[in-house]
Design an enzyme around this catalytic site. Sequence first.
Site, short mmCIF file in Angstrom:
data_model
loop_
_atom_site.label_atom_id
_atom_site.label_comp_id
_atom_site.label_asym_id
_atom_site.label_seq_id
_atom_site.Cartn_x
_atom_site.Cartn_y
_atom_site.Cartn_z
N LEU A 1 -7.48 -1.92 -18.72
CA LEU A 1 -7.88 -1.72 -17.33
C LEU A 1 -6.76 -1.10 -16.50
O LEU A 1 -7.01 -0.44 -15.50
CB LEU A 1 -8.28 -3.06 -16.70
CG LEU A 1 -9.48 -3.79 -17.32
CD1 LEU A 1 -9.62 -5.17 -16.70
CD2 LEU A 1 -10.76 -2.99 -17.12
N GLY A 2 -5.52 -1.33 -16.91
CA GLY A 2 -4.39 -0.80 -16.15
C GLY A 2 -3.08 -1.08 -16.86
O GLY A 2 -3.02 -1.86 -17.82
N LYS A 3 -2.01 -0.45 -16.40
CA LYS A 3 -0.68 -0.63 -16.99
C LYS A 3 0.33 -0.91 -15.90
O LYS A 3 0.21 -0.38 -14.79
CB LYS A 3 -0.27 0.63 -17.77
CG LYS A 3 -1.18 0.91 -18.96
CD LYS A 3 -0.68 2.06 -19.81
CE LYS A 3 -1.60 2.29 -21.00
NZ LYS A 3 -1.09 3.33 -21.91
N GLY A 4 1.31 -1.74 -16.22
CA GLY A 4 2.35 -2.06 -15.25
C GLY A 4 3.71 -2.02 -15.91
O GLY A 4 3.84 -1.60 -17.05
N GLY A 5 4.72 -2.48 -15.19
CA GLY A 5 6.09 -2.42 -15.68
C GLY A 5 6.34 -3.25 -16.92
O GLY A 5 7.16 -2.90 -17.76
N VAL B 1 -3.05 -4.55 -18.76
CA VAL B 1 -4.13 -5.47 -18.41
C VAL B 1 -5.37 -5.02 -19.19
O VAL B 1 -5.76 -3.85 -19.11
CB VAL B 1 -4.42 -5.47 -16.89
CG1 VAL B 1 -5.57 -6.42 -16.57
CG2 VAL B 1 -3.17 -5.87 -16.10
N ASP C 1 4.30 -8.55 -1.59
CA ASP C 1 4.00 -7.28 -2.24
C ASP C 1 2.64 -6.72 -1.82
O ASP C 1 1.86 -6.25 -2.66
CB ASP C 1 4.07 -7.43 -3.77
CG ASP C 1 4.29 -6.10 -4.49
OD1 ASP C 1 4.71 -5.12 -3.82
OD2 ASP C 1 4.05 -6.02 -5.70
N LYS D 1 0.12 -4.20 -0.76
CA LYS D 1 -0.10 -2.75 -0.82
C LYS D 1 -1.50 -2.54 -1.39
O LYS D 1 -2.05 -3.43 -2.06
CB LYS D 1 0.96 -2.06 -1.68
CG LYS D 1 1.09 -2.59 -3.10
CD LYS D 1 2.23 -1.91 -3.83
CE LYS D 1 2.41 -2.49 -5.24
NZ LYS D 1 3.52 -1.85 -5.96
N ASN E 1 -2.67 -3.48 -4.95
CA ASN E 1 -2.70 -4.89 -5.33
C ASN E 1 -3.91 -5.63 -4.76
O ASN E 1 -4.04 -6.84 -4.96
CB ASN E 1 -1.41 -5.60 -4.88
CG ASN E 1 -0.24 -5.29 -5.79
OD1 ASN E 1 -0.41 -4.73 -6.87
ND2 ASN E 1 0.96 -5.65 -5.37
#
Length: 312
Positions: free
Chosen positions: A28-32, A36, A147, A149, A152
Amino acid sequence: MFFERFLQWKMLERRPITKYTFRQYRVLGKGGFGEVWACQVRATGMMYACKKLEKTHVKKRRGEAMALNEKQILEALDSRFVVSLGYAYETKHSLCMVLTMMSGGDLKFHIHNIGQPGLDKNRVRFYAAEVCCGIMHLHRKSIVYRDMKPENILLDDNGHIRISDLGLAVRLSEGSLVRGKVGTAGYMAPEVIGHKHYGLSVDWWGLGCLIYEMTAGKSPLRQKGEHPKAAEMERRIQHQPLEFGEKFGKSVKNLCSSLLNKDPSERLGCLASGGKDVQDHRFFRKINFRMLEAGLVEPPFKPDASTFKINH
């Protein structure tokens, strides 16, 4: 028959949670720290989002305390406006947190990638009201989010939002403040940039940034398509006055000005009544917050399921 099923359910509850508890679908998504994934509990068919933190990335970036902090904070929360932790487990390579499935995209996508930049007033009001409720729940638990934004803030299938990604959140000890330049460039409050001690005030600044961006189709103090260096952005946040274009009506302009007050002691949300002052602002006069918190207010927009469909 009922008793037999009840016993089966209790046996299921006692099973240890592992990766085999779930069916795994697409990213579903990528982060640091990792990715996900969409996942489904095999026993119940319930869909969740599995946040996988790669252990090597976590160690390399000294993020162990941050990962543990997020898990502990999520365990303490119970709000329809903040993502919930359903399960947690680990594998040889990953730490996994199984969270509320939010398959309607994030606010950044809705603001900038669907039609003209920005959202209509009814959507701005509704999302801002739900985020406000989420912030107030966190603050009642003495948790500062830090955080805020658009990326998020996630939408579910029906168009309700939840605050996500609590990796930078911190719990305040009674009467204490924190210090630390934490957050995302362009959304940090003046007191964060100025290395001052701060408390709950930074989240109300974040809400102001969010409302401004939903309305204008761009973040405050930055022109569309402009990418100023961090030092310049910090200078603007601390010293430059806000500008409001024609998209801002009187009430939303006043609300943004009050939330984006550079002095936290005078900022809306930081006064005696806290978040109640924000909810009482005339911009929200059409919102029944009691019904909103009970989940009885129909969202003004339902995401197109085909745009964010999970491929099984």
